[in-house]
Write a protein that holds these residues in place. Sequence first.
Motif, PDB file in Angstrom:
ATOM      1  N   GLY A   1      -2.791  -0.006   5.091  1.00 14.77           N
ATOM      2  CA  GLY A   1      -2.013   1.080   5.682  1.00 14.77           C
ATOM      3  C   GLY A   1      -0.792   1.410   4.846  1.00 14.77           C
ATOM      4  O   GLY A   1      -0.064   0.516   4.393  1.00 14.77           O
ATOM      5  N   LYS A   2      -0.571   2.684   4.625  1.00 19.53           N
ATOM      6  CA  LYS A   2       0.550   3.125   3.782  1.00 19.53           C
ATOM      7  C   LYS A   2       1.875   2.634   4.344  1.00 19.53           C
ATOM      8  O   LYS A   2       2.152   2.759   5.536  1.00 19.53           O
TER       9      LYS A   2
ATOM     10  N   PHE B   1      -7.615  -1.755   0.653  1.00 19.41           N
ATOM     11  CA  PHE B   1      -8.352  -2.619   1.574  1.00 19.41           C
ATOM     12  C   PHE B   1      -8.410  -4.057   1.061  1.00 19.41           C
ATOM     13  O   PHE B   1      -8.577  -4.292  -0.145  1.00 19.41           O
TER      14      PHE B   1
ATOM     15  N   GLY C   1      -5.904   4.835   1.279  1.00 18.46           N
ATOM     16  CA  GLY C   1      -6.035   3.454   1.735  1.00 18.46           C
ATOM     17  C   GLY C   1      -6.284   2.417   0.655  1.00 18.46           C
ATOM     18  O   GLY C   1      -6.899   2.684  -0.373  1.00 18.46           O
TER      19      GLY C   1
ATOM     20  N   ASP D   1       0.845  -1.195   0.000  1.00 19.94           N
ATOM     21  CA  ASP D   1       0.000   0.000   0.000  1.00 19.94           C
ATOM     22  C   ASP D   1       0.883   1.249   0.000  1.00 19.94           C
ATOM     23  O   ASP D   1       1.668   1.470   0.912  1.00 19.94           O
TER      24      ASP D   1
ATOM     25  N   LYS E   1      -8.122  -2.135   6.170  1.00 23.13           N
ATOM     26  CA  LYS E   1      -7.140  -1.248   5.563  1.00 23.13           C
ATOM     27  C   LYS E   1      -5.730  -1.782   5.791  1.00 23.13           C
ATOM     28  O   LYS E   1      -5.362  -2.158   6.909  1.00 23.13           O
TER      29      LYS E   1
ATOM     30  N   SER F   1      -9.566   3.039  -2.125  1.00 23.42           N
ATOM     31  CA  SER F   1     -10.418   4.119  -1.635  1.00 23.42           C
ATOM     32  C   SER F   1     -10.461   5.250  -2.651  1.00 23.42           C
ATOM     33  O   SER F   1      -9.427   5.720  -3.131  1.00 23.42           O
TER      34      SER F   1
END
Length: 238
Positions: free
Chosen positions: A86-87, A79, A77, A72, A84, A102
């Motif tokens: 997460g960056k 998913f 985000g 990510d 999620k 997202s």
Amino acid sequence: MAGLGCYKLEAVGEHAKLRDGGADLTLWTDKPIALGRGVKEGEGYKYPNNWNSLSSRHCTLRFQEGHFVVSDTSTNGTFINGQKIGKGHTGQLTVGDSFGLSLVPPTAVQGNQTNFVNTVEYKLIYVEGTASPMQSPAAVPPAPAAAAAAGAAKRKQDASDAGPATAAKRQRSESVDPANLLALKERNDELRQLNEKYRIQLDGFEQQLREAETNRQQTAEQHQQQLKEREQQVGRGG
């Protein structure tokens, strides 16, 4: 092409179906696949520039032993099954999982649009009997179960190919006879006893040498004393 197949991200959300260039995304396995607004041709799949809540390089998928590892790199985000990633983090995407990018924050529901779709939603599927046009035949992925079995076989083969030295050492350890071990132990005990015997003898020789040196020094001192006394007697006689 029987027995071959390919992985796809099947569009299940309205936004996913509106993507220019096709709704479903065919995935390849021989190199990473990037998703985002700034993705170049050959790197993956590009989304419209006006989908501003998608990052230029939203995420990257990389095939690994029957599943995809998702990295990510987005702001809003990525998913997997609603969770999620997460960056800066990664998640595991397997066949049957839902996958979402997202598009707008979940709180940004406009007006009374209670069914407003806020993600670009997909589902990872595996299509039997269809080879991906973006892969060479050698790179066409096996079915998920076969891929997992192939990964396990490769790990086993890697362990068995640890190198000639390791293989020779393993062969020697497996071919040791218990009787040989007992003989080696007895021989080792004999050598230890001989070593102790020679050490004691060496200590005796060193002691004899020290005593001989002491005797020599004493004899030399006596001779010097006798010579001195004779010189004194000669001097008095003169």
